[in-house]
Design a protein around this motif. Structure first.
Motif, short mmCIF file in Angstrom:
data_model
loop_
_atom_site.label_atom_id
_atom_site.label_comp_id
_atom_site.label_asym_id
_atom_site.label_seq_id
_atom_site.Cartn_x
_atom_site.Cartn_y
_atom_site.Cartn_z
N GLY A 19 0.83 -1.21 0.00
CA GLY A 19 0.00 0.00 0.00
C GLY A 19 0.86 1.25 0.00
O GLY A 19 0.60 2.20 -0.75
N ILE A 20 1.92 1.25 0.83
CA ILE A 20 2.81 2.42 0.91
C ILE A 20 3.46 2.70 -0.45
O ILE A 20 3.55 3.85 -0.89
CB ILE A 20 3.89 2.21 1.99
N LEU A 21 3.88 1.63 -1.13
CA LEU A 21 4.53 1.81 -2.43
C LEU A 21 3.59 2.50 -3.42
O LEU A 21 3.98 3.43 -4.12
CB LEU A 21 4.98 0.46 -3.00
N PHE A 22 2.34 2.03 -3.46
CA PHE A 22 1.39 2.66 -4.38
C PHE A 22 1.11 4.10 -3.97
O PHE A 22 1.00 5.00 -4.80
CB PHE A 22 0.09 1.86 -4.43
N PHE A 23 1.02 4.31 -2.67
CA PHE A 23 0.74 5.65 -2.15
C PHE A 23 1.86 6.62 -2.54
O PHE A 23 1.63 7.78 -2.85
CB PHE A 23 0.59 5.56 -0.62
N LEU A 71 -7.59 8.44 -7.15
CA LEU A 71 -8.31 7.32 -6.53
C LEU A 71 -7.37 6.31 -5.89
O LEU A 71 -7.83 5.32 -5.32
CB LEU A 71 -9.17 6.62 -7.59
N ILE A 72 -6.05 6.55 -5.98
CA ILE A 72 -5.10 5.55 -5.48
C ILE A 72 -5.38 5.19 -4.03
O ILE A 72 -5.43 4.01 -3.68
CB ILE A 72 -3.64 6.06 -5.66
N SER A 73 -5.63 6.19 -3.17
CA SER A 73 -5.79 5.85 -1.75
C SER A 73 -7.08 5.04 -1.54
O SER A 73 -7.13 4.15 -0.70
CB SER A 73 -5.74 7.09 -0.87
#
Lengths: 257, 302
Positions: free
Chosen positions: A155-159, A211-213
């Protein structure tokens, strides 16, 4: 080589003006604030006098995933704001003061100048976000329940990609104006337009980086990486590169004027 | 062969031309002063030569082989108001500037130490630049321009904002520098230009109106100024001076008379004859060089 010289100078500057201290601390505060206050809300209400007699208010306790999403939510709002503030003067301020002229009188490549600045700010924001999310995760684990740590890291990586986009937008706007305050204002305007457009046309713009988060939230509860998450991450990456390229071209053209 | 040739440089900003068909060449090892009133395009010319802005028309050619197209590699530039990263120390900034110009860290450090010595900033090298005085900043500015041993040093008003001592230091430094580099600098302090430069380039309204060596310009002027000083104002001599045929202009400044003459030999003879004959109480007879100021005024006003 030259890239590294600029990158190291930026790191040193942000260390000396204490950004490397306060930015992570502020991010951590944002991330842990919501889960903690939500958990203690009933006790806080009691302590300040409680509800009036007969009022029945049932505050549902969120589950671990929902609590974790509060951290992500706060960072995508206040964290973005801080990111804009720390990046607003990185080029425009140097132009305004005049130090830009001294630096660019040396054979500095515009590509190096912009991309080294991008990396130094992005690195600081990434580290701060990661620390903040992990701190949030720790409190969520204490108060609400555990979340798989590898899922959290994913999740952190995408964030991080969302924050890369924010930094690139601010860098691009930096090359348009020489007033850091105006840079912050226009950058926020662009980010707000992106978010508003996404929420109005959400059914079409399913790949919007804004919308990533939300997608990370879905991923944390279901455990599957949706195509939408991949695509919106890809969009964030593409837009970041485009913004940085724009910034480089704008600076080059400024020299040609 | 000339180090640099600028051919028909033209620069327009928003259709207003700031530089208009300027051509000149810079010889190796010369110190060239770029003169002109405010707004005549001096800074714009220097910024073009520093590779910082591109001319709208015309070309700048360096006659150096095996050099890259980016002429920032062999030009050192000091802007009119140098601004630094004030959180750095003087030495850190020089090392940073050196590394930006592709020196290795060790080379940059070595060079920085040499230059700090040269510009007399060795004692304050570990002090943050925010604590530097105006003169120190100017000298640091010159040091950063020299860090990569450029062939051409471009200085925009290097001494204009300094006190007399600071100005003197900069002029002495420039005299040192022209031993192994070409210097092009702008100024509107004409005394400075007379003192250190070999050649001048006079700009007005974006055009070159005079250029050449100091010596050439003086002979072009074709006149010499003679200054006569008296202990007290000798009244009624102005008319007598005007009668002397080789003198064609007389100016009185307090007890001094400034005479403009064509032929120095003849004028000196005739003048001293008159002085002897009339028994004037002369305290000083001086052959003044044609001042650049006259030239400047004449050229700019015409």
């Amino acid at each position: 080589m030259q890239w590294f010289v600029i990158f190291k100078k930026e790191l040193l500057e942000n260390w000396r003006n204490l950004k490397w201290i306060w930015v992570p601390i502020v991010f951590i505060i944002f991330a842990v604030m919501d889960p903690i206050t939500t958990y203690y809300l009933p006790k806080i209400m009691d302590a300040v006098g409680g509800m009036p007699e007969g009022a029945v208010v049932d505050i549902p306790m969120p589950n671990a995933n929902e609590a974790m999403m509060m951290s992500f939510g706060e960072l995508s709002l206040l964290g973005v704001l801080i990111t804009v503030v720390i990046a607003m003067g990185t080029i425009s301020g140097e132009m305004k003061s005049g130090v830009y002229e001294l630096i660019l009188s040396k054979p500095v490549k515009y590509t190096h100048y912009v991309s080294a600045k991008f990396m130094s700010i992005a690195l600081m924001v990434w580290v701060s976000t990661a620390l903040a999310i992990i701190a949030g995760w720790y409190y969520v684990a204490l108060l609400f329940g555990t979340i798989d740590f590898t899922k959290l890291l994913t999740g952190i990586l995408f964030f991080s990609l969302y924050f890369a986009l924010i930094v690139s937008i601010v860098l691009m706007v930096n090359t348009w104006f020489q007033t850091p305050g105006l840079v912050a204002f226009i950058s926020l305007l662009l980010i707000i337009i992106l978010n508003v457009a996404t929420s109005i046309y959400g059914h079409i713009l399913t790949w919007s980086p804004a919308l990533i988060s939300d997608y990370i939230g879905a991923y944390l509860s279901t455990g599957t990486l949706t195509d939408e998450l991949w695509y919106s991450a890809l969009m964030a990456l593409v837009f970041s590169i485009v913004c940085i390229q724009f910034a480089i071209i704008t600076l080059k053209n400024r020299a040609l004027q | 062969m000339a180090l640099l040739e600028a051919n028909h440089l033209t620069k327009t900003f928003n259709n207003v031309s700031v530089i208009n068909d300027v051509s000149f060449s810079l010889e190796h090892g010369k110190c060239v002063a770029l003169l002109g009133p405010n707004g005549s395009g001096k800074t714009t010319t220097l910024r073009m030569l520093a590779g910082f802005i591109k001319p709208t028309n015309g070309s700048i050619d360096f006659n150096e082989e095996s050099l890259s197209k980016d002429f920032r590699n062999y030009v050192g530039y000091l802007p009119q108001f140098p601004v630094f990263h004030n959180w750095m120390t003087g030495k850190e900034f020089l090392v940073y500037a050196g590394q930006l110009a592709h020196l290795s860290k060790a080379e940059a450090k070595e060079r920085a130490d040499e230059l700090l010595e040269l510009v007399n900033l060795k004692e304050v090298r570990k002090l943050r630049i925010s604590k530097y005085s105006g003169g120190m900043k100017q000298r640091l500015g010159i040091a950063q321009a020299l860090i990569h041993a450029p062939k051409l040093i471009i200085l925009d008003e290097p001494a204009s904002a300094l006190d007399p001592i600071g100005r003197r230091e900069i002029l002495n430094l420039m005299r040192e520098l022209k031993k192994d580099a070409t210097i092009l600098y702008s100024t509107h302090i004409l005394n400075d230009a007379e003192e250190v430069s070999d050649e001048i380039l006079l700009l007005n309204e974006g055009k070159v109106i005079e250029q050449g060596s100091m010596h050439e310009l003086e002979s072009v002027q074709n006149t010499v100024t003679i200054k006569l000083s008296f202990s007290e104002d000798p009244k009624f001599i102005e008319d007598r001076l005007k009668e002397i045929e080789s003198v064609f202009k007389v100016n009185q400044v307090a007890n001094d008379y400034l005479l403009t003459v064509h032929d120095l030999q003849v004028a000196r003879q005739q003048l001293l004859d008159v002085v002897n004959r009339e028994n004037w109480q002369l305290t000083k007879f001086e052959v003044a060089k044609t001042s650049l100021e006259d030239l400047f005024m004449k050229a700019v006003k015409s």
